[in-house]
Design a protein around this motif. Structure first.
Motif, PDB file in Angstrom:
ATOM      1  N   GLU A 190       0.827  -1.178  -0.354  1.00 14.32           N
ATOM      2  CA  GLU A 190      -0.064   0.110  -0.135  1.00 14.32           C
ATOM      3  C   GLU A 190       0.547   1.082  -0.463  1.00 14.32           C
ATOM      4  O   GLU A 190       0.855   2.473   0.431  1.00 14.32           O
ATOM      5  N   GLY A 191       1.899   1.152  -0.573  1.00 13.96           N
ATOM      6  CA  GLY A 191       2.726   1.756  -1.189  1.00 13.96           C
ATOM      7  C   GLY A 191       3.962   2.885  -0.136  1.00 13.96           C
ATOM      8  O   GLY A 191       4.690   2.950  -0.171  1.00 13.96           O
ATOM      9  N   GLN A 192       3.888   1.741   0.825  1.00 18.78           N
ATOM     10  CA  GLN A 192       4.989   1.808   2.444  1.00 18.78           C
ATOM     11  C   GLN A 192       5.519   1.197   2.402  1.00 18.78           C
ATOM     12  O   GLN A 192       5.583  -0.772   1.852  1.00 18.78           O
ATOM     13  N   TRP A 193       6.814   1.699   1.915  1.00 15.85           N
ATOM     14  CA  TRP A 193       8.473   0.679   1.367  1.00 15.85           C
ATOM     15  C   TRP A 193       9.649  -0.204   2.630  1.00 15.85           C
ATOM     16  O   TRP A 193       9.172   1.385   3.363  1.00 15.85           O
ATOM     17  N   ARG A 194       9.808  -1.323   2.805  1.00 13.33           N
ATOM     18  CA  ARG A 194      10.905  -1.105   4.053  1.00 13.33           C
ATOM     19  C   ARG A 194      11.945  -1.761   3.635  1.00 13.33           C
ATOM     20  O   ARG A 194      11.878  -2.791   2.279  1.00 13.33           O
ATOM     21  N   ILE A 195      12.975  -1.354   3.887  1.00 20.76           N
ATOM     22  CA  ILE A 195      14.040  -1.620   3.605  1.00 20.76           C
ATOM     23  C   ILE A 195      14.538  -1.971   5.367  1.00 20.76           C
ATOM     24  O   ILE A 195      14.728  -1.406   5.443  1.00 20.76           O
ATOM     25  N   LYS A 209      15.542   5.279   7.585  1.00 24.91           N
ATOM     26  CA  LYS A 209      15.580   7.352   6.803  1.00 24.91           C
ATOM     27  C   LYS A 209      15.204   6.278   4.873  1.00 24.91           C
ATOM     28  O   LYS A 209      13.952   6.884   3.856  1.00 24.91           O
ATOM     29  N   ALA A 210      16.320   5.766   4.240  1.00 28.71           N
ATOM     30  CA  ALA A 210      16.089   4.983   3.025  1.00 28.71           C
ATOM     31  C   ALA A 210      14.224   4.763   2.489  1.00 28.71           C
ATOM     32  O   ALA A 210      13.997   4.756   1.892  1.00 28.71           O
ATOM     33  N   SER A 211      14.253   3.882   3.658  1.00 26.92           N
ATOM     34  CA  SER A 211      12.229   3.277   3.638  1.00 26.92           C
ATOM     35  C   SER A 211      11.819   4.209   3.097  1.00 26.92           C
ATOM     36  O   SER A 211      10.572   4.407   2.518  1.00 26.92           O
ATOM     37  N   LYS A 240      22.203   3.657  -1.868  1.00 26.45           N
ATOM     38  CA  LYS A 240      23.077   4.228  -1.100  1.00 26.45           C
ATOM     39  C   LYS A 240      22.544   5.122   0.305  1.00 26.45           C
ATOM     40  O   LYS A 240      23.543   4.745   1.732  1.00 26.45           O
ATOM     41  N   LEU A 241      21.757   5.544   0.427  1.00 22.32           N
ATOM     42  CA  LEU A 241      20.800   5.712   1.476  1.00 22.32           C
ATOM     43  C   LEU A 241      20.737   4.691   2.926  1.00 22.32           C
ATOM     44  O   LEU A 241      21.636   5.295   4.027  1.00 22.32           O
ATOM     45  N   ALA A 242      20.712   3.504   1.944  1.00 26.30           N
ATOM     46  CA  ALA A 242      20.449   2.736   3.224  1.00 26.30           C
ATOM     47  C   ALA A 242      21.785   2.294   3.539  1.00 26.30           C
ATOM     48  O   ALA A 242      21.548   1.866   4.842  1.00 26.30           O
ATOM     49  N   ALA A 243      22.441   2.450   2.594  1.00 22.76           N
ATOM     50  CA  ALA A 243      24.392   2.215   3.534  1.00 22.76           C
ATOM     51  C   ALA A 243      24.990   2.900   4.980  1.00 22.76           C
ATOM     52  O   ALA A 243      24.943   2.553   5.590  1.00 22.76           O
ATOM     53  N   CYS A 263      26.393  -3.635   0.706  1.00 22.77           N
ATOM     54  CA  CYS A 263      24.802  -2.928   0.809  1.00 22.77           C
ATOM     55  C   CYS A 263      23.428  -2.041  -0.194  1.00 22.77           C
ATOM     56  O   CYS A 263      22.749  -2.941  -1.047  1.00 22.77           O
ATOM     57  N   PRO A 264      24.485  -1.137  -1.467  1.00 24.95           N
ATOM     58  CA  PRO A 264      23.505  -1.085  -2.213  1.00 24.95           C
ATOM     59  C   PRO A 264      23.247  -1.814  -2.913  1.00 24.95           C
ATOM     60  O   PRO A 264      22.338  -1.427  -4.389  1.00 24.95           O
TER      61      PRO A 264
END
Length: 275
Positions: A190-195, A209-211, A240-243, A263-264
């Motif tokens: 439903e438009g919400q992402w999880r990394i 933050k990346a999610s 890259k933000l996730a890393a 990671c990226p």
């Protein structure tokens, strides 16, 4: 090899919890797969395999999946509904762990409660926004449980919302049956992402933050679903933000620098697969 002074097989969870809290060395036994690989002296070992405790097996409800703490990885891997829900992320996450004989012994509760850094299952469960149920601590989001300091308790169930969540699991290993150097799970609902990134080698964490950034971009930019060069650059930026927001460490399988560089790549691959 671990040693046990006394073994109890309680018939109720209250009896098991009381025994656990009696003395500091008292320990709940899971499948003992990881205990066998180390050295530990246990005062009283608590075996939760009694059918009366109702901690084994997977149940499918209208709005959720219920996994008992004594359910093995092999049962998760072969459960029919998990083959089709969430793009099969749960079977994918556990099927490479050492071998079938080993997966027949490892239990969900022991792996999750111990917050193992190398756990492939925890990474996948975090991506599915799973919850855990503790005998004393009650029910809470897995993410909340992992962020809390360790406290003695008994994990009884894992709950997974039964929905149309799309997901992807990625990992890199030195060999097929080895522990992951790094593992990643990405999901969207439903438009919400999880990394989620695990085996850092610390326990898996959500890249919040990346999610959030990816969720915001996806909701305002339909072009993100395309495969043009601009979309690829956006996804690479998110990866890259996730890393950058997560920490990485060094062990025998890889250095912190290698994990951060890797990671990226895995995050981008997972995002693309979900898209």
């Amino acid at each position: 090899m671990f040693t046990i002074r006394d073994l109890v097989q309680p018939e109720t969870l209250e009896e098991a919890y009381t025994t656990l809290m009696n003395r500091k060395p008292n320990t709940v036994l899971g499948g003992c797969a990881f205990l066998k690989m180390g050295s530990k002296r246990i005062g009283t070992a608590i075996d939760l395999s009694s059918p009366n405790l109702d901690l084994k097996g997977i149940r499918e409800h209208e709005e959720s999946f219920e996994i008992g703490a004594m359910t093995t990885f092999r049962e998760v891997e072969t459960y029919p509904a998990f083959q089709k829900y969430f793009q099969g992320i749960l079977p994918q996450a556990v099927r490479s762990i050492i071998g079938v004989q080993f997966r027949n012994g490892v239990t969900v509760g022991a792996s999750v409660f111990s917050k193992y850094g190398f756990s492939d299952l925890i990474t996948a469960l975090l991506a599915l926004d799973a919850e855990v149920e503790l005998y004393h601590g009650g029910r809470m989001r897995l993410q909340t449980f992992l962020e809390q300091p360790y406290a003695k308790d008994i994990l009884t169930k894992v709950w997974i919302p039964k929905n149309a969540r799309k997901s992807s699991y990625q990992s890199l290993r030195n060999s097929v049956s080895d522990y992951a150097i790094l593992n990643v799970a990405v999901s969207e609902f439903e438009g919400q992402w999880r990394i989620v990134v695990g085996a850092r080698p610390q326990c898996a964490r959500v890249a919040d933050k990346a999610s959030q950034k990816l969720s915001e971009l996806a909701s305002t930019n339909e072009a993100l679903l395309s495969s043009d060069e601009k979309s690829m650059e956006t996804i690479e930026t998110i990866a890259k933000l996730a890393a950058e927001e997560l920490s990485f460490g060094t062990n025998l399988r890889g250095s912190a620098e290698y994990r951060q560089a890797l990671c990226p790549v895995l995050v981008k691959r997972a995002i693309m697969e979900v898209l």
